[in-house]
Write a protein that holds these residues in place. Structure first.
Motif, PDB file in Angstrom:
ATOM      1  N   ARG A  16       0.833  -1.207   0.000  1.00  0.00           N
ATOM      2  CA  ARG A  16       0.000   0.000   0.000  1.00  0.00           C
ATOM      3  C   ARG A  16       0.870   1.261   0.000  1.00  0.00           C
ATOM      4  N   ALA A  17       1.995   1.217   0.712  1.00  0.00           N
ATOM      5  CA  ALA A  17       2.886   2.375   0.779  1.00  0.00           C
ATOM      6  C   ALA A  17       3.525   2.684  -0.566  1.00  0.00           C
ATOM      7  N   ASP A  18       3.433   1.766  -1.528  1.00  0.00           N
ATOM      8  CA  ASP A  18       3.965   2.013  -2.866  1.00  0.00           C
ATOM      9  C   ASP A  18       3.130   3.022  -3.648  1.00  0.00           C
ATOM     10  N   PHE A  19       1.934   3.342  -3.168  1.00  0.00           N
ATOM     11  CA  PHE A  19       0.989   4.176  -3.916  1.00  0.00           C
ATOM     12  C   PHE A  19       0.918   5.568  -3.276  1.00  0.00           C
ATOM     13  N   PRO A  20       1.608   6.555  -3.823  1.00  0.00           N
ATOM     14  CA  PRO A  20       1.696   7.867  -3.175  1.00  0.00           C
ATOM     15  C   PRO A  20       0.349   8.528  -2.926  1.00  0.00           C
ATOM     16  N   LEU A  21      -0.564   8.413  -3.883  1.00  0.00           N
ATOM     17  CA  LEU A  21      -1.825   9.147  -3.758  1.00  0.00           C
ATOM     18  C   LEU A  21      -2.645   8.686  -2.562  1.00  0.00           C
ATOM     19  N   LEU A  22      -2.489   7.438  -2.154  1.00  0.00           N
ATOM     20  CA  LEU A  22      -3.315   6.897  -1.078  1.00  0.00           C
ATOM     21  C   LEU A  22      -3.001   7.523   0.276  1.00  0.00           C
ATOM     22  N   HIS A  27     -10.939  16.698   1.881  1.00  0.00           N
ATOM     23  CA  HIS A  27     -11.834  17.413   2.786  1.00  0.00           C
ATOM     24  C   HIS A  27     -11.417  17.224   4.243  1.00  0.00           C
ATOM     25  N   GLY A  28     -10.109  17.166   4.464  1.00  0.00           N
ATOM     26  CA  GLY A  28      -9.601  17.034   5.828  1.00  0.00           C
ATOM     27  C   GLY A  28      -9.711  15.640   6.410  1.00  0.00           C
ATOM     28  N   LYS A  29     -10.093  14.662   5.589  1.00  0.00           N
ATOM     29  CA  LYS A  29     -10.244  13.281   6.053  1.00  0.00           C
ATOM     30  C   LYS A  29      -9.267  12.385   5.286  1.00  0.00           C
ATOM     31  N   PRO A  30      -8.789  11.314   5.903  1.00  0.00           N
ATOM     32  CA  PRO A  30      -7.950  10.364   5.165  1.00  0.00           C
ATOM     33  C   PRO A  30      -8.722   9.799   3.969  1.00  0.00           C
ATOM     34  N   LEU A  31      -8.072   9.783   2.824  1.00  0.00           N
ATOM     35  CA  LEU A  31      -8.724   9.276   1.617  1.00  0.00           C
ATOM     36  C   LEU A  31      -9.005   7.784   1.727  1.00  0.00           C
ATOM     37  N   VAL A  32     -10.245   7.407   1.400  1.00  0.00           N
ATOM     38  CA  VAL A  32     -10.623   6.003   1.204  1.00  0.00           C
ATOM     39  C   VAL A  32     -11.004   5.873  -0.260  1.00  0.00           C
ATOM     40  N   TYR A  33     -10.105   5.324  -1.058  1.00  0.00           N
ATOM     41  CA  TYR A  33     -10.322   5.261  -2.509  1.00  0.00           C
ATOM     42  C   TYR A  33     -10.956   3.930  -2.884  1.00  0.00           C
ATOM     43  N   PHE A  34     -12.280   3.982  -3.113  1.00  0.00           N
ATOM     44  CA  PHE A  34     -13.048   2.803  -3.499  1.00  0.00           C
ATOM     45  C   PHE A  34     -13.603   2.991  -4.913  1.00  0.00           C
ATOM     46  N   ASP A  35     -12.734   3.404  -5.840  1.00  0.00           N
ATOM     47  CA  ASP A  35     -13.166   3.638  -7.220  1.00  0.00           C
ATOM     48  C   ASP A  35     -12.164   3.057  -8.219  1.00  0.00           C
ATOM     49  N   SER A  36     -11.586   1.931  -7.883  1.00  0.00           N
ATOM     50  CA  SER A  36     -10.555   1.351  -8.751  1.00  0.00           C
ATOM     51  C   SER A  36     -11.123   0.753 -10.030  1.00  0.00           C
ATOM     52  N   ALA A  37     -12.413   0.438 -10.079  1.00  0.00           N
ATOM     53  CA  ALA A  37     -13.006  -0.030 -11.328  1.00  0.00           C
ATOM     54  C   ALA A  37     -13.073   1.101 -12.343  1.00  0.00           C
ATOM     55  N   ASN A  38     -13.040   2.324 -11.863  1.00  0.00           N
ATOM     56  CA  ASN A  38     -13.025   3.497 -12.729  1.00  0.00           C
ATOM     57  C   ASN A  38     -11.618   3.729 -13.253  1.00  0.00           C
ATOM     58  N   THR A  39     -10.661   3.843 -12.349  1.00  0.00           N
ATOM     59  CA  THR A  39      -9.252   3.820 -12.715  1.00  0.00           C
ATOM     60  C   THR A  39      -8.444   3.381 -11.509  1.00  0.00           C
TER      61      THR A  39
END
Length: 412
Positions: A16-22, A27-39
Motif C-alpha cells: 500500500r505504501a507504494d501508492f503515493p496518492l493513497l 476534505h480534511g479526512k484520510p482518503l478512502v479510494y473505493f473507485d478502482s473499477a473506474n481507474t
C-alpha cells in the motif's frame, strides 16, 4: 501463465505504501479510494518509469537509428513482450492501443464491417459496457445486421442456458464482458467461448475489469479477440491492447492509415506492415506504454493469484458489513464476483449519497457506469459503486461503513 510466482506472502501494508496518492487527505479526512473499477491508482515505480522515459530516453519509436530512438523502441516493444508473457500469448498477436474502447472499435471496423451483412446477428449480454455496445450498433447500422441480447439471472449472473439458446446459426459474433464493471460478475468465458466456437461464432471478450483482479490466460480462454485497458491495472491512462488470433489479424485491413503501419507507400498504392504494426498508425503513447510494462512487472512481482485472494478477502468483509446497513441494497450477488459492489440506500439518490461520502473522504462512483441498458434491466436510474483493489485495507472498509451510516442518518 508464464509469469513469475512470488514465494513469500505479500506484505500488504508495504505494498500500500507504494501508492503515493493513497496517503493524501480529502476534505480534511484520510482518503478512502473505493473507485478502482473506474481507474486504478499507480505505484511509484510506474510514475517513475514514465518520468524517466521523458527525462532520459524520449524519442520516437521504430524510426530513428540513433541511441535514443533505439532505447525508446526497445522499451516500447518490451511492454509488448511483457504483456504477451503475462497473458500467455505471442507478442506478434498483440496490438498496442489507447485502451479497450479503441481495441473494440478496431475489431468492429476492421473485422466486422467487411464481413457482416443483412440477416446476420451480433449477440451481446445485458451487462455490457457501452464500449461493447455502441461500436456494434454503428456497424449494424451500416451492414444491416442486428443485435440480440442475452439476459441475466436474478443474482446478476448470466443465464447460460438462455445464452446458448440464442446462439442460432445467424449469430456471427458474440461480445461479452469477462467481468461486469457494475455487478462484479465473473463470467465463465472459457466455457462460453467453447460453446460459441462449436457454432462457428467469433468471440470478442472485454477484459477491462478482469486483468486488474485475476490471472488471465488468453490461450486457455479460447476466444478470437481479447481487449483490455492499462489504466485499470496500475498503468497510465491512454494505454491498452487487443489480442487477436493470427488468422484474423492477417485478414483484417488497417483501421487507421498513416506512418509506421506501412512497408512502402506510392501514389499508386500502399503495402502495409505485418500485424500488429499494421494497426498502430502514427506516434503511439510511448511513455504510457513504458509505464504499463512497468505496471505489469509490478503486478507479477506480487502475483495475480495473491491479488485475487486478497481482493476476495476484502470483498467478503465489505459485503458482510454492507449487509448490516439498514436500508442498503446490493445489486448483483453472482456466486463468483470481482471486488465490485453496486448498491443503493433507501431514500437516497446515488449522486447525493456519493457526494456526501466524498465529504467524509470516501471516493465511490455514482451514475449509470456506462451501462444504461443494464440500469434499465435492474429498474434503477443509477447506483453507487464501491470497487476495491489489493491496496485497500480492512480498516478502510470500516471507515467506509461508518461514513455510510453517518450519511444515511443525514439523509434521513
Amino acid at each position: 501463465m508464464k509469469t513469475e510466482t512470488p514465494t513469500l506472502a505479500p506484505d500488504w501494508d508495504r505494498i500500500r505504501a507504494d501508492f503515493p496518492l493513497l496517503a493524501r487527505e480529502v476534505h480534511g479526512k484520510p482518503l478512502v479510494y473505493f473507485d478502482s473499477a473506474n481507474t486504478g491508482q499507480k505505484p511509484a515505480v510506474v510514475i517513475e518509469a514514465v518520468d524517466a522515459f521523458y527525462r532520459r530516453h524520449n524519442a520516437n519509436v521504430s524510426r530513428a537509428v540513433h541511441a535514443l530512438g533505439a532505447e525508446a523502441t526497445e522499451a516500447y516493444e518490451g511492454t509488448r513482450a511483457r504483456l504477451a508473457q503475462h497473458l500467455n500469448v505471442a507478442r506478434e498477436d498483440l496490438v498496442l492501443t489507447s485502451g479497450t474502447t479503441f481495441a473494440l472499435n478496431l475489431v468492429a471496423y476492421s473485422w466486422a464491417l467487411p464481413r457482416l451483412q443483412p440477416g446476420d446477428v451480433v449477440l451481446l449480454t445485458r451487462m455490457e459496457h457501452h464500449a461493447n455496445i455502441v461500436p456494434w450498433q454503428l456497424i449494424c447500422e451500416r451492414t444491416g445486421a442486428t443485435i440480440r441480447v442475452a439476459d441475466l439471472a436474478p443474482d446478476g449472473s448470466l443465464d447460460l442456458d438462455a445464452l446458448y439458446a440464442l446462439m442460432a446459426p445467424d449469430v456471427k459474433l458474440l461480445g461479452i464482458a469477462h467481468v461486469s464493471n457494475v455487478l462484479g460478475t465473473v463470467n465463465p468465458v472459457a466455457e462460453i467461448c467453447r460453446e460459441a466456437r462449436k457454432r462457428g461464432i467469433v468471440t470478442v471478450v472485454d477484459g477491462s475489469q478482469a486483468l486488474p483482479h485475476m490471472a488471465v490466460d488468453i490461450a486457455s480462454i479460447g476466444c478470437d479477440f481479447y481487449a483490455f485497458t492499462g489504466h485499470k491495472m496500475c498503468g497510465p491512462t491512454g494505454t491498452g491492447a487487443l489480442w487477436a488470433r493470427r488468422e484474423h489479424l492477417l485478414a483484417m485491413p488497417p483501421f487507421l492509415g498513416g506512418g509506421e503501419m506501412i512497408k512502402e507507400v506510392r501514389y499508386e498504392g500502399t503495402v502495409f506492415a505485418e500485424p500488429p504494426h499494421r494497426f498502430e498508425a502514427g506516434t503511439p503513447n510511448i511513455a504510457g506504454h513504458v509505464g504499463l510494462g512497468t505496471a505489469v512487472g509490478y503486478l507479477d512481482g506480487i502475483g495475480m493469484d495473491a491479488i485475487a485472494a486478497r481482493e476476495g478477502d476484502l470483498l467478503a468483509h465489505l459485503t458482510e458489513e454492507m449487509d448490516r446497513v439498514e436500508g442498503l441494497r446490493i445489486l448483483g450477488r453472482a456466486p463468483r464476483k470481482a471486488a465490485v459492489v453496486s448498491f443503493l440506500v433507501e431514500g437516497a439518490h446515488a449522486h447525493d449519497l456519493a457526494t456526501l461520502l466524498d465529504l467524509e473522504g470516501v471516493a465511490v462512483r455514482s451514475g449509470h457506469h456506462c451501462a444504461h441498458p443494464l440500469m434499465a434491466f435492474l429498474g434503477v436510474p443509477a447506483t453507487c459503486r464501491a470497487s476495491l483493489a489489493f491496496y485497500n485495507t480492512h480498516a478502510e472498509i470500516e471507515a467506509f461503513i461508518a461514513a455510510l451510516r453517518k450519511v444515511r442518518r443525514l439523509l434521513g
